[in-house]
Design an enzyme around this catalytic site. Structure first.
Site, short mmCIF file in Angstrom:
data_model
loop_
_atom_site.label_atom_id
_atom_site.label_comp_id
_atom_site.label_asym_id
_atom_site.label_seq_id
_atom_site.Cartn_x
_atom_site.Cartn_y
_atom_site.Cartn_z
CD GLU A 128 92.67 17.11 47.31
OE1 GLU A 128 93.43 17.76 48.05
OE2 GLU A 128 92.94 15.97 46.90
CD GLU A 273 94.29 15.24 42.45
OE1 GLU A 273 95.17 15.04 43.33
OE2 GLU A 273 93.89 16.37 42.15
#
Ligand SMILES: *[C@@H]1O[C@H](CO)[C@@H](O)[C@H](O)[C@H]1NC(C)=O
Ligand SMILES: *[C@@H]1O[C@H](CO)[C@@H](O)[C@H](O)[C@H]1NC(C)=O
Ligand SMILES: *[C@@H]1O[C@H](CO)[C@@H](O)[C@H](O)[C@H]1NC(C)=O
Ligand SMILES: *[C@@H]1O[C@H](CO)[C@@H](O)[C@H](O)[C@H]1NC(C)=O
Ligand SMILES: *[C@@H]1O[C@H](CO)[C@@H](O)[C@H](O)[C@H]1NC(C)=O
Ligand SMILES: *[C@@H]1O[C@H](CO)[C@@H](O)[C@H](O)[C@H]1NC(C)=O
Length: 496
Positions: A128, A273
Site C-alpha cells: 500500500e 487483503e
C-alpha cells in the site's frame, strides 16, 4: 486474464476428478482462497507449524510481506503458491539501483524458486505504498522499484513464472458520483496510476487491491451495517441496472470502472487483503468476523464475482494468524485480524471450500508455557499510587487491546483490568519471574483468571534454532504514541 479462467469448473462438486487434474496441472485456474501470513508477533509459531496448518486446511496460496528465508524454506516443496513481498522501506534503494534489485531477486527469488522448489508466483513490490496517509513518501520510488525488479526478474529468466504487482489500498480510486460507474483513480496520483496500470498490463501482472468494509463501518458511525456483509439484507443501490447490496461489490466495481475508463478493462484483479477483526473495537467480534468471512468465502467457493466481473474472485484473506506486535496506530483491532489466534487455534467455524469441513482445524504440536498467570494480589489496594504507572508500563510493553469498550475483556472490573495488563506483560516476557514484580501489586497464580469470553492467555514457547539460539524477536517496546498510552491509561481508570 489467465488467472480468471476455469473457475466455473473448479468448485463443481460433481467434477471432482477435473478439480484434481486442475490442481495437479496448476493450469491457471483460481486455486481457491489464499491467506496473508504476517510475522509481526512477539511469539510467532514456527514456520513449519504454519505450513502444516495451511495444508491441513487445504489452503493453497499464501501472501507474505517479506521474503524471510525461514518462511520460504518451510514452503519448499509444499505445493503452496506464494506471493513474496518487498517492504516499503526497501523501495527507495531498489528504485535507486538496478544492482540492488538484482541482488534482491538473486537472494530472495531465484534461489528459492530453483534450488529450493518454492512455488513463487508473484512479487508484491511495496505494501500500500500510495496510501494517502503516507503523504507521498513512496510516490517517487514505487514505480522505479517495480521497473528495476521486473528487469531483474527478466534477467534471471523467471518472467514467465513470476509476475510483479503492487498491493494497493482501495483509496487509490474514488467515485465522484458515489456509484461504481463514477470510478476513477485518485486525482493526485492519476497519472502515476496510469503508468503503473500500463506496466502491469504490458507485463502480465495483476492489479492487487485491499478492500476493508470493516474500516468503512469503523470510520463512519452512519454506515448501514448490513451493507458491510454479504447476506443481501441491506437496501440495494442501483447503478444503471447493476444492483449492489454490499460494499465489497461496489468497491471492487469502482476499480473495474476506473480501469475500464482508462483503457484497461481486462486487467486481472487480485483482492490482496480482505477480512474482519475479532477484538479491539465495538464492531470487531467473532460474530461479525464469521458473518463477513463466511459470506465472502461462500462467494469465492461458488465462483461468483461482482456485477461488473462475474468470474471467480481471486483473493487472500487477511489474515491467517493474529499478530500481537503490530502497530495499533490504526486502532486496537489491528492485532486481531486472524482467522486463528496467535497459537493457531481457530476462532470460529469457517468453511474455506477446500475441504468438506465446516470447521477450520487447529495448528498441531503447539508448545505452551506453564499454566501460570500473573495477577493483581488480593492484598494490594486499588488506591496504591504504584497501580497507575504499573498498568501504564505493562500495557505500553505488552498487549492491552482486548480491554476497552465493546471488546472481549471490556466487562472486567478494575482489579480485573489491572490483572489483565500484568498477565499480558508476564506472558509476553516468557513468564520470567522478573516480569511479575510490579511493586507489591502482583502475584503468580495457577488459577485461570479467564472469565467468559475474556481469555487470560498462556503464551507459546519461543522458538529455538538447531543451535539452541532463540529466534523470537527481541522484544522491542511497542511503538505506542504517547497520547495512546495516556488514552489506555485513562480508559482503565475512568471510573476509579
Ligand atoms: C531479502 O529479503 C529479506 C526479507 O525481506 C531482506 O531483509 C533482505 O534485505 C533481502 N535481500 C536482498 C539482497 O535484498
Ligand atoms: C502526513 O501529514 C499529516 C498532516 O500534515 C501528519 O499529521 C501525518 O503525521 C503525516 N504522516 C506521515 C506518515 O508522514
Ligand atoms: C518526488 O519528486 C518530486 C519532483 O522531483 C519532488 O518535488 C518531491 O519532493 C519528491 N518527493 C519525495 C517524497 O521525495
Ligand atoms: C477484453 O476481453 C474481451 C473478452 O475476452 C475481448 O473480447 C476484448 O477484445 C478484450 N479487450 C482488450 C482491450 O484487450
Ligand atoms: C476496566 O477497563 C475497561 C476498558 O478499559 C473500562 O471500560 C472499565 O471502565 C474499567 N473498569 C474499571 C472498574 O476500571
Ligand atoms: C512493599 O510493602 C512493604 C510493606 O508493606 C514496604 O515496606 C515496601 O517498601 C513496599 N515495596 C515497594 C516496592 O513498594
Amino acid at each position: 486474464m489467465e488467472a480468471l479462467k476455469g473457475g466455473d469448473y473448479t468448485y463443481n462438486g460433481g467434477l471432482m476428478f477435473i478439480v484434481g487434474l486442475m490442481l495437479l496441472s496448476c493450469g491457471g485456474g483460481v486455486k481457491g482462497i489464499g491467506v496473508n501470513w504476517g510475522n509481526q508477533a512477539t511469539h510467532p509459531l514456527p514456520a513449519s507449524t504454519v505450513v502444516r496448518l495451511l495444508r491441513d486446511n487445504g489452503i493453497q496460496k499464501v501472501k507474505l510481506f517479506d521474503a524471510e528465508s525461514a518462511t520460504l524454506n518451510a514452503l519448499s516443496n509444499s505445493q503452496i503458491e506464494v506471493m513474496v513481498g518487498i517492504p516499503n522501506e526497501m523501495l527507495s534503494s531498489l528504485a535507486a539501483s538496478v544492482q540492488a534489485a538484482e541482488n534482491w531477486v538473486a537472494k530472495n527469488l531465484s534461489s528459492h524458486v530453483s534450488a529450493n522448489d518454492v512455488d513463487i508466483k508473484f512479487v508484491a513490490v511495496g505494501n500500500e505504498p500510495l496510501l494517502s496517509t503516507y503523504n507521498g513518501t513512496f510516490l517517487n520510488t514505487t514505480l522505479p522499484a517495480l521497473l528495476n525488479i521486473q528487469s531483474a526478474i527478466i534477467k534471471a529468466g523467471l518472467d514467465t513464472q513470476v509476475k510483479v504487482t503492487i498491493p494497493l489500498n482501495a483509496d487509490v480510486y474514488e467515485s465522484a458520483s458515489n456509484l461504481p460507474s463514477g470510478g476513477d483513480f485518485r486525482s493526485d496520483i492519476h497519472d502515476l496510476m496510469l503508468e503503473i496500470v500500463k506496466f502491469l498490463s504490458d507485463n502480465g501482472g495483476p492489479f492487487t487491491i485491499n478492500v476493508y468494509p470493516f474500516i468503512s463501518l469503523h470510520d463512519d458511525p452512519n454506515f448501514p451495517i448490513d451493507y458491510a456483509f454479504f447476506d443481501g439484507n441491506s437496501s440495494p443501490i442501483n447503478d444503471g441496472g447493476r444492483v449492489y447490496d454490499n460494499v465489497f461489490d461496489a468497491n471492487f466495481d469502482t476499480l473495474v470502472w476506473a480501469l475500464q475508463k482508462n483503457g484497461y478493462g481486462n486487467l486481472s484483479i487480485i483482492v490482496g487483503e480482505i477480512g474482519w477483526p475479532t477484538d479491539g473495537d465495538i464492531n470487531a467480534n467473532v460474530k461479525y468476523a464469521q458473518r463477513f468471512n463466511q459470506g465472502f468465502m461462500s462467494r469465492v467457493t461458488a465462483g461468483q464475482g461482482t456485477p461488473m466481473r462475474s468470474g471467480p474472485l481471486d483473493a487472500y484473506l487477511f489474515s491467517l494468524i493474529d499478530e500481537d506486535a503490530k502497530s495499533i496506530q490504526p486502532g486496537n483491532f489491528e492485532r486481531h485480524w486472524g482467522v486463528f489466534y496467535f497459537d493457531g487455534q481457530p476462532k470460529y467455524e469457517l468453511n474455506l471450500g477446500a475441504t468438506n469441513s465446516n470447521s477450520i482445524v487447529a495448528a498441531r504440536d503447539v508448545h505452551y508455557l506453564a499454566q501460570r498467570w500473573c495477577v493483581m494480589s488480593s492484598a494490594a489496594s486499588l488506591d496504591d499510587p504504584e497501580v497507575a504507572p504499573s498498568v501504564s508500563y505493562a500495557c505500553a510493553n505488552a498487549d492491552c487491546t482486548s480491554l476497552g469498550y465493546g471488546t472481549s475483556c471490556g466487562n472486567l472490573d478494575a482489579r480485573g483490568n489491572i490483572s489483565y495488563a500484568f498477565n499480558s506483560y508476564y506472558q509476553i516476557h516468557d513468564q520470567l519471574d522478573s516480569a511479575c514484580k510490579f511493586p507489591n501489586l502482583s502475584v503468580l497464580t495457577n488459577q485461570n483468571p479467564s472469565v467468559g469470553d475474556c481469555q487470560f492467555r498462556i503464551m507459546i514457547q519461543s522458538q529455538t534454532t538447531s543451535t539452541g539460539a532463540r529466534v523470537t524477536r527481541t522484544f522491542r517496546p511497542l511503538e505506542l504514541p504517547m497520547d495512546l498510552v495516556v488514552f489506555v491509561f485513562m480508559f482503565l481508570f475512568s471510573v476509579m
